[in-house]
Design a protein around this motif. Structure first.
Motif, PDB file in Angstrom:
ATOM      1  N   ALA A 199      -6.307  -9.919   1.917  1.00 28.53           N
ATOM      2  CA  ALA A 199      -5.338 -10.282   2.955  1.00 28.53           C
ATOM      3  C   ALA A 199      -4.017 -10.709   2.334  1.00 28.53           C
ATOM      4  N   MET A 200      -4.094 -11.444   1.231  1.00 30.13           N
ATOM      5  CA  MET A 200      -2.880 -11.860   0.525  1.00 30.13           C
ATOM      6  C   MET A 200      -2.128 -10.632   0.004  1.00 30.13           C
ATOM      7  N   ALA A 201      -2.859  -9.671  -0.528  1.00 33.37           N
ATOM      8  CA  ALA A 201      -2.220  -8.450  -1.017  1.00 33.37           C
ATOM      9  C   ALA A 201      -1.531  -7.706   0.115  1.00 33.37           C
ATOM     10  N   LEU A 202      -2.152  -7.691   1.303  1.00 31.50           N
ATOM     11  CA  LEU A 202      -1.570  -6.983   2.436  1.00 31.50           C
ATOM     12  C   LEU A 202      -0.280  -7.636   2.909  1.00 31.50           C
ATOM     13  N   VAL A 203      -0.262  -8.962   2.968  1.00 33.53           N
ATOM     14  CA  VAL A 203       0.953  -9.630   3.431  1.00 33.53           C
ATOM     15  C   VAL A 203       2.091  -9.455   2.418  1.00 33.53           C
ATOM     16  N   GLU A 204       1.769  -9.446   1.121  1.00 38.28           N
ATOM     17  CA  GLU A 204       2.808  -9.209   0.114  1.00 38.28           C
ATOM     18  C   GLU A 204       3.287  -7.763   0.164  1.00 38.28           C
ATOM     19  N   LEU A 205       2.380  -6.840   0.450  1.00 37.46           N
ATOM     20  CA  LEU A 205       2.757  -5.441   0.603  1.00 37.46           C
ATOM     21  C   LEU A 205       3.728  -5.276   1.767  1.00 37.46           C
ATOM     22  N   TYR A 206       3.441  -5.952   2.870  1.00 40.84           N
ATOM     23  CA  TYR A 206       4.332  -5.898   4.026  1.00 40.84           C
ATOM     24  C   TYR A 206       5.692  -6.495   3.687  1.00 40.84           C
ATOM     25  N   HIS A 213      11.724  -3.004  -1.038  1.00 40.60           N
ATOM     26  CA  HIS A 213      11.277  -2.875  -2.428  1.00 40.60           C
ATOM     27  C   HIS A 213      10.067  -1.933  -2.472  1.00 40.60           C
ATOM     28  N   PRO A 214      10.292  -0.653  -2.196  1.00 44.78           N
ATOM     29  CA  PRO A 214       9.153   0.276  -2.089  1.00 44.78           C
ATOM     30  C   PRO A 214       8.382   0.448  -3.395  1.00 44.78           C
ATOM     31  N   GLN A 215       9.056   0.418  -4.531  1.00 43.74           N
ATOM     32  CA  GLN A 215       8.347   0.604  -5.795  1.00 43.74           C
ATOM     33  C   GLN A 215       7.396  -0.564  -6.040  1.00 43.74           C
ATOM     34  N   ASP A 216       7.840  -1.781  -5.743  1.00 39.91           N
ATOM     35  CA  ASP A 216       6.949  -2.943  -5.863  1.00 39.91           C
ATOM     36  C   ASP A 216       5.757  -2.810  -4.926  1.00 39.91           C
ATOM     37  N   ALA A 217       6.011  -2.294  -3.727  1.00 40.98           N
ATOM     38  CA  ALA A 217       4.930  -2.127  -2.759  1.00 40.98           C
ATOM     39  C   ALA A 217       3.889  -1.127  -3.273  1.00 40.98           C
ATOM     40  N   ILE A 218       4.337  -0.030  -3.842  1.00 40.06           N
ATOM     41  CA  ILE A 218       3.409   0.985  -4.350  1.00 40.06           C
ATOM     42  C   ILE A 218       2.595   0.441  -5.518  1.00 40.06           C
ATOM     43  N   LEU A 242       1.651   1.052   5.412  1.00 37.89           N
ATOM     44  CA  LEU A 242       2.795   0.454   4.733  1.00 37.89           C
ATOM     45  C   LEU A 242       3.159   1.208   3.460  1.00 37.89           C
ATOM     46  N   VAL A 243       2.147   1.629   2.713  1.00 39.96           N
ATOM     47  CA  VAL A 243       2.465   2.359   1.480  1.00 39.96           C
ATOM     48  C   VAL A 243       2.995   3.755   1.807  1.00 39.96           C
ATOM     49  N   TYR A 247       6.376   5.172   0.115  1.00 42.77           N
ATOM     50  CA  TYR A 247       6.556   6.485  -0.496  1.00 42.77           C
ATOM     51  C   TYR A 247       7.684   7.249   0.199  1.00 42.77           C
ATOM     52  N   ASP A 248       7.754   7.114   1.516  1.00 45.41           N
ATOM     53  CA  ASP A 248       8.801   7.822   2.255  1.00 45.41           C
ATOM     54  C   ASP A 248      10.189   7.318   1.863  1.00 45.41           C
ATOM     55  N   LEU A 249      10.316   6.003   1.661  1.00 44.94           N
ATOM     56  CA  LEU A 249      11.605   5.451   1.246  1.00 44.94           C
ATOM     57  C   LEU A 249      12.039   5.997  -0.114  1.00 44.94           C
ATOM     58  N   LEU A 250      11.075   6.331  -0.967  1.00 43.26           N
ATOM     59  CA  LEU A 250      11.377   6.901  -2.279  1.00 43.26           C
ATOM     60  C   LEU A 250      11.430   8.430  -2.233  1.00 43.26           C
TER      61      LEU A 250
END
Length: 310
Positions: A199-206, A213-218, A242-243, A247-250
């Motif tokens: 859950a923590m990973a998901l909120v940071e991904l969001y 920051h799409p690269q950080d998200a990936i 979200l990922v 990817y779309d942003l990149l």
């Protein structure tokens, strides 16, 4: 599929529900009655009345004692019945939320919290369900405030508090309160189990996607995917959604298409678009997964294919 457009909120002033649901101290009528019996008994012992009058007073005292005992039994039974009814309402709200019957769950929560509740545990559960419903109706600011009040009054245990803090971080992100979200995430990181939390990973991904920051998200998605897959269940669709946006942003359309298909294989497009405004930007650009026909899956034997598509 559910409509993407937000539903009209059935909730009014949620702050008033906080106050009206607060348990009220019960008037100790039985203790007052016991004190009256004691006074009558002492009065009969110490007064200079005749034996007949004293016997009459003692008989009256006995009747009062019996009456108090009966009242205690009846009062206990009534209270127990009310507590069980309150617990059944909490269970019913949970089931309605799981069945996605939002208006009925909202009506039952409001009815339950509109009067003083009997137990702090049931009140805490009701307020938590209220926060979830507020988020469902896109009232993220009120949902965050409700969670803060529950945590501030220390109504829940440490494990539940952790989940509520994650929910609050999501709510303030949805509400575009990025500074509050960053502070909430930093507070979550201080917990010993944060590193292994899906859950923590998901909120940071969001947070990474929302702040551009799409690269950080990936990178976070690839690192935390095993934990999210093990812990999130159907909410793993949120991570893929979200990922896909990252990817779309990149402009990595190939990877975005794969992630989009994975997301929509688990949850319908309209529901993911409702949850995340960022996902709406992908609508019509990538192909969704073919999901099973629910009507065919639930049709009785011998009637397969006779129903209309869902």
């Amino acid at each position: 599929m559910e409509s993407v457009s937000p539903m009209p909120s059935p909730f009014g002033d949620v702050e008033s529900l906080l106050e009206r649901s607060r348990p009220r101290p019960r008037v100790a009528w039985l203790w007052y009655g016991a004190g009256l019996v004691l006074l009558m008994f002492l009065g009969g012992v110490t007064s200079g009345q005749s034996d007949g009058a004293r016997a009459m007073l003692q008989g009256l005292t006995s009747l009062v004692v019996v009456g108090l005992f009966c009242a205690m039994v009846i009062s206990g039974g009534v209270t127990l019945k009310r507590v069980r009814t309150e617990q059944h309402r909490v269970v019913a709200i949970d089931e309605l939320i799981q069945l996605r019957r939002w208006p009925e769950a909202a009506a039952l929560v409001m009815a339950m919290l509109s009067r003083p509740m009997l137990t702090p545990q049931a009140r805490a559960a009701g307020l938590i369900y209220l926060a979830r419903l507020l988020s469902r109706y896109d009232r993220f600011g009120d949902a965050a405030t409700m969670i803060e009040r529950v945590l501030g009054e220390q109504m829940v245990d440490a494990e539940t508090a952790w989940g509520l803090r994650v929910d609050r971080a999501f709510a303030v992100l949805h509400d575009d309160r990025l500074w509050d979200a960053d502070r909430a995430i930093n507070e979550l990181r201080r917990q010993p189990w944060a590193r292994e939390s899906g859950a923590m990973a998901l909120v940071e991904l969001y947070r990474d996607v929302k702040t551009g920051h799409p690269q950080d998200a990936i990178e976070r998605f690839n690192e935390k995917l095993p934990a999210m897959r093990a812990q999130l269940g159907i909410r793993l669709a949120d991570a893929y959604a979200l990922v896909a946006r990252a990817y779309d942003l990149l402009e990595n359309t190939g990877a975005a298409a794969i992630a989009y298909r994975q997301a929509t294989l688990l949850v319908g497009e309209s529901e993911l678009q409702r949850r995340y405004g960022e996902f709406k930007a992908l609508a019509g650009r990538y192909a969704a997964a073919d999901r099973p026909d629910r009507t065919a899956l639930t049709a009785p034997r011998g009637t397969e294919g006779s129903g209309s598509p869902s």
